[in-house]
Design a protein around this motif. Structure first.
Motif, mmCIF file in Angstrom:
data_model
loop_
_atom_site.group_PDB
_atom_site.id
_atom_site.type_symbol
_atom_site.label_atom_id
_atom_site.label_comp_id
_atom_site.label_asym_id
_atom_site.label_seq_id
_atom_site.Cartn_x
_atom_site.Cartn_y
_atom_site.Cartn_z
ATOM 1 N N PRO A 192 0.832 -1.209 0.000
ATOM 2 C CA PRO A 192 0.000 0.000 0.000
ATOM 3 C C PRO A 192 0.866 1.260 0.000
ATOM 4 C CG PRO A 192 0.140 -0.882 2.209
ATOM 5 C CD PRO A 192 0.912 -1.831 1.339
ATOM 6 N N ASP A 193 1.551 1.508 -1.134
ATOM 7 C CA ASP A 193 2.412 2.681 -1.200
ATOM 8 C C ASP A 193 2.103 3.495 -2.460
ATOM 9 O OD1 ASP A 193 3.658 1.402 -3.363
ATOM 10 O OD2 ASP A 193 5.209 0.539 -2.096
ATOM 11 N N ALA A 194 2.863 4.538 -2.652
ATOM 12 C CA ALA A 194 2.584 5.490 -3.724
ATOM 13 C C ALA A 194 2.741 4.890 -5.112
ATOM 14 C CB ALA A 194 3.508 6.698 -3.578
ATOM 15 N N TYR A 195 3.459 3.785 -5.217
ATOM 16 C CA TYR A 195 3.712 3.200 -6.529
ATOM 17 C C TYR A 195 2.693 2.110 -6.897
ATOM 18 C CZ TYR A 195 8.181 5.513 -5.751
ATOM 19 O OH TYR A 195 9.152 6.438 -5.486
ATOM 20 N N SER A 196 1.819 1.782 -5.989
ATOM 21 C CA SER A 196 0.902 0.665 -6.215
ATOM 22 C C SER A 196 -0.050 0.900 -7.374
ATOM 23 C CB SER A 196 0.100 0.380 -4.942
ATOM 24 O OG SER A 196 0.932 -0.128 -3.934
ATOM 25 N N VAL A 197 -0.586 2.096 -7.466
ATOM 26 C CA VAL A 197 -1.535 2.393 -8.531
ATOM 27 C C VAL A 197 -0.882 2.165 -9.887
ATOM 28 C CG1 VAL A 197 -2.909 4.186 -9.642
ATOM 29 C CG2 VAL A 197 -2.879 4.006 -7.154
ATOM 30 N N LEU A 198 0.350 2.607 -10.031
ATOM 31 C CA LEU A 198 1.068 2.444 -11.293
ATOM 32 C C LEU A 198 1.287 0.968 -11.603
ATOM 33 C CD1 LEU A 198 2.561 3.633 -13.705
ATOM 34 C CD2 LEU A 198 4.623 3.789 -12.270
ATOM 35 N N GLY A 199 1.688 0.190 -10.595
ATOM 36 C CA GLY A 199 1.931 -1.232 -10.796
ATOM 37 C C GLY A 199 0.669 -1.984 -11.182
ATOM 38 N N ILE A 200 -0.445 -1.646 -10.546
ATOM 39 C CA ILE A 200 -1.726 -2.302 -10.854
ATOM 40 C C ILE A 200 -2.175 -1.945 -12.258
ATOM 41 C CG2 ILE A 200 -4.154 -2.421 -10.205
ATOM 42 C CD1 ILE A 200 -3.231 -1.870 -7.288
ATOM 43 N N GLU A 201 -2.006 -0.680 -12.635
ATOM 44 C CA GLU A 201 -2.359 -0.248 -13.995
ATOM 45 C C GLU A 201 -1.513 -0.963 -15.040
ATOM 46 O OE1 GLU A 201 -3.501 4.029 -14.981
ATOM 47 O OE2 GLU A 201 -2.241 4.249 -13.205
ATOM 48 N N MET A 202 -0.212 -1.039 -14.794
ATOM 49 C CA MET A 202 0.687 -1.690 -15.745
ATOM 50 C C MET A 202 0.297 -3.151 -15.947
ATOM 51 S SD MET A 202 4.380 -0.154 -14.568
ATOM 52 C CE MET A 202 5.268 -1.401 -15.502
ATOM 53 N N GLU A 246 -6.909 5.567 -0.438
ATOM 54 C CA GLU A 246 -6.528 6.426 -1.561
ATOM 55 C C GLU A 246 -6.328 5.605 -2.840
ATOM 56 O OE1 GLU A 246 -2.884 9.483 -2.682
ATOM 57 O OE2 GLU A 246 -3.409 9.154 -0.571
ATOM 58 N N ILE A 247 -5.723 4.419 -2.696
ATOM 59 C CA ILE A 247 -5.511 3.544 -3.854
ATOM 60 C C ILE A 247 -6.846 3.042 -4.385
ATOM 61 C CG2 ILE A 247 -4.571 1.312 -4.575
ATOM 62 C CD1 ILE A 247 -2.308 1.817 -2.510
ATOM 63 N N LYS A 248 -7.704 2.562 -3.484
ATOM 64 C CA LYS A 248 -8.984 1.998 -3.898
ATOM 65 C C LYS A 248 -9.870 3.029 -4.587
ATOM 66 C CE LYS A 248 -9.477 -1.650 -0.395
ATOM 67 N NZ LYS A 248 -10.302 -2.118 0.737
ATOM 68 N N THR A 249 -9.790 4.281 -4.155
ATOM 69 C CA THR A 249 -10.676 5.323 -4.693
ATOM 70 C C THR A 249 -10.029 6.124 -5.811
ATOM 71 O OG1 THR A 249 -9.945 6.843 -2.946
ATOM 72 C CG2 THR A 249 -11.949 5.541 -2.532
ATOM 73 N N SER A 250 -8.825 5.720 -6.206
ATOM 74 C CA SER A 250 -8.173 6.386 -7.337
ATOM 75 C C SER A 250 -9.058 6.260 -8.573
ATOM 76 C CB SER A 250 -6.813 5.746 -7.608
ATOM 77 O OG SER A 250 -6.356 6.052 -8.906
ATOM 78 N N SER A 251 -9.202 7.351 -9.312
ATOM 79 C CA SER A 251 -10.070 7.333 -10.495
ATOM 80 C C SER A 251 -9.603 6.295 -11.509
ATOM 81 C CB SER A 251 -10.104 8.724 -11.144
ATOM 82 O OG SER A 251 -8.794 9.136 -11.509
ATOM 83 N N LYS A 252 -8.296 6.120 -11.638
ATOM 84 C CA LYS A 252 -7.761 5.149 -12.602
ATOM 85 C C LYS A 252 -8.094 3.723 -12.170
ATOM 86 C CE LYS A 252 -3.963 8.112 -14.109
ATOM 87 N NZ LYS A 252 -2.495 8.268 -14.222
ATOM 88 N N ILE A 253 -7.995 3.453 -10.874
ATOM 89 C CA ILE A 253 -8.299 2.114 -10.367
ATOM 90 C C ILE A 253 -9.793 1.831 -10.451
ATOM 91 C CG2 ILE A 253 -8.274 0.649 -8.313
ATOM 92 C CD1 ILE A 253 -5.547 0.994 -9.648
ATOM 93 N N ILE A 258 -11.500 -3.118 -10.192
ATOM 94 C CA ILE A 258 -10.655 -4.140 -9.575
ATOM 95 C C ILE A 258 -11.177 -4.513 -8.190
ATOM 96 C CG2 ILE A 258 -8.342 -4.559 -8.615
ATOM 97 C CD1 ILE A 258 -7.243 -2.871 -10.909
ATOM 98 N N HIS A 259 -11.152 -5.798 -7.899
ATOM 99 C CA HIS A 259 -11.553 -6.288 -6.587
ATOM 100 C C HIS A 259 -10.363 -6.210 -5.631
ATOM 101 C CE1 HIS A 259 -13.507 -8.807 -3.538
ATOM 102 N NE2 HIS A 259 -12.364 -9.455 -3.444
ATOM 103 N N PHE A 260 -10.626 -5.799 -4.399
ATOM 104 C CA PHE A 260 -9.592 -5.778 -3.360
ATOM 105 C C PHE A 260 -9.992 -6.721 -2.235
ATOM 106 C CE2 PHE A 260 -8.897 -1.836 -5.594
ATOM 107 C CZ PHE A 260 -7.519 -1.654 -5.552
#
Length: 305
Positions: A192-202, A246-253, A258-260
């Motif tokens: 759960p860090d700042a880079y997670s959104v990018l990794g999940i998107e990739m 913050e990750i779960k509610t990111s507009s991109k996510i 995606i299920h968490f």
């Protein structure tokens, strides 16, 4: 709970395009728990070039890679510190094995391979296709991408196991493609860090690309995401709740739907110290967390179908 057992194994890739997220640890501890505590038959496939999954299971079950001679080695790290000049050191023999995934990824036809060429049975419920530190993983050869798929089918491994867990490399490569075209599902371990959104998107883009470019493998099956499991969280820590939200509610996510997983894979300080340590054999508080995570993992199959 409805049984998730079926006539064929559920093949699951544990994958993230970012390294250092606890992917291998989640794969080994969740799978080992399901095998030892829930009596599932599980095959582990080590596709990560670091081969940490293989090292953990080999240390646990008394094997070593390389030549076929037995060797004597210390039982744990404390023994290693007192080896020199000590007559009281506890040592154990380990069995040499030349079985590895390297045989599977040699260029050419693999129809000659037998089950025992690549697969090592560790006990009644746990088997592994061991990884290797050799340079085969640095080679680029698209002709090997279907080798894992073909090997599993020609040896009827789906009929033998309940789950096949694939520990994937954290890069987009022939081996990532090999894992995904073989899999029915994938799990995304993530810190759960700042880079997670990018990794999940990739990862989402990688999966989309693989499905588009290798459609023939998905005509009779799908490749479904079981979801994201947050890892490396300190026990009872509340400091990550804002980051997770913050990750779960990111507009991109949210666009990716995606299920968490509700339960997280909690950090255990013994894991980085001892390769042969498995949470399922311990009496630690993290075992209780693992039990809840395993319950949710089993339920997830009923939700997704």
């Amino acid at each position: 709970m409805t049984s998730i057992l079926s006539d064929e194994a559920k093949i699951i890739s544990f994958i993230n395009m970012k390294g250092g997220v606890g992917k291998t640890t989640l794969t080994k501890d969740l799978g080992y728990f399901l095998a030892t505590q829930r009596n599932y038959k599980i095959l582990f496939i080590d596709l990560d070039p670091q081969s940490n999954l293989t090292q953990s299971f080999f240390r646990k079950f008394g094997y070593h890679q390389g030549n076929l001679l037995d060797i004597v080695e210390p039982e744990d790290e404390e023994d290693e510190n007192v080896l020199a000049g000590s007559t009281k050191t506890k040592c154990k023999k380990t069995i040499g094995s030349d079985i590895s995934i390297q045989k599977l990824f040699k260029p050419g036809v693999i129809s000659h391979l037998k089950r025992a060429d690549c697969l090592l049975e560790l006990n009644e419920n746990i088997s592994i296709i061991p990884g290797t530190l050799k340079a085969i993983f640095s080679e680029r050869n698209s002709n090997i991408e279907n080798h894992l798929f073909n090997y599993i089918n020609q040896t009827n491994l789906k009929e033998e196991f309940d789950f096949i867990f694939i520990d994937c490399p954290p890069t987009y490569s022939n081996y990532t493609i090999s894992a995904l075209i073989t899999s029915d599902y994938y799990v995304t371990p993530s810190k759960p860090d700042a880079y997670s959104v990018l990794g999940i998107e990739m990862l989402h883009e990688v999966v989309k690309r693989v499905k588009e470019e290798h459609q023939v493998y998905f005509t009779s099956k799908s490749l479904k995401s079981l979801g994201v499991i947050f890892t490396e969280l300190a026990p009872y820590s509340k400091g990550y709740s804002d980051q997770i939200n913050e990750i779960k509610t990111s507009s991109k996510i949210e666009e990716l739907n995606i299920h968490f997983f509700e339960k997280h894979f909690v950090y255990n300080s013994y894991i980085p110290k001892r390769a042969e340590y498995f949470i399922g054999d311990s009496s630690s508080n993290t075992k209780e967390d693992l039990i809840v995570l395993a319950d949710e993992f089993e339920r997830r199959f009923n939700e997704i179908e």
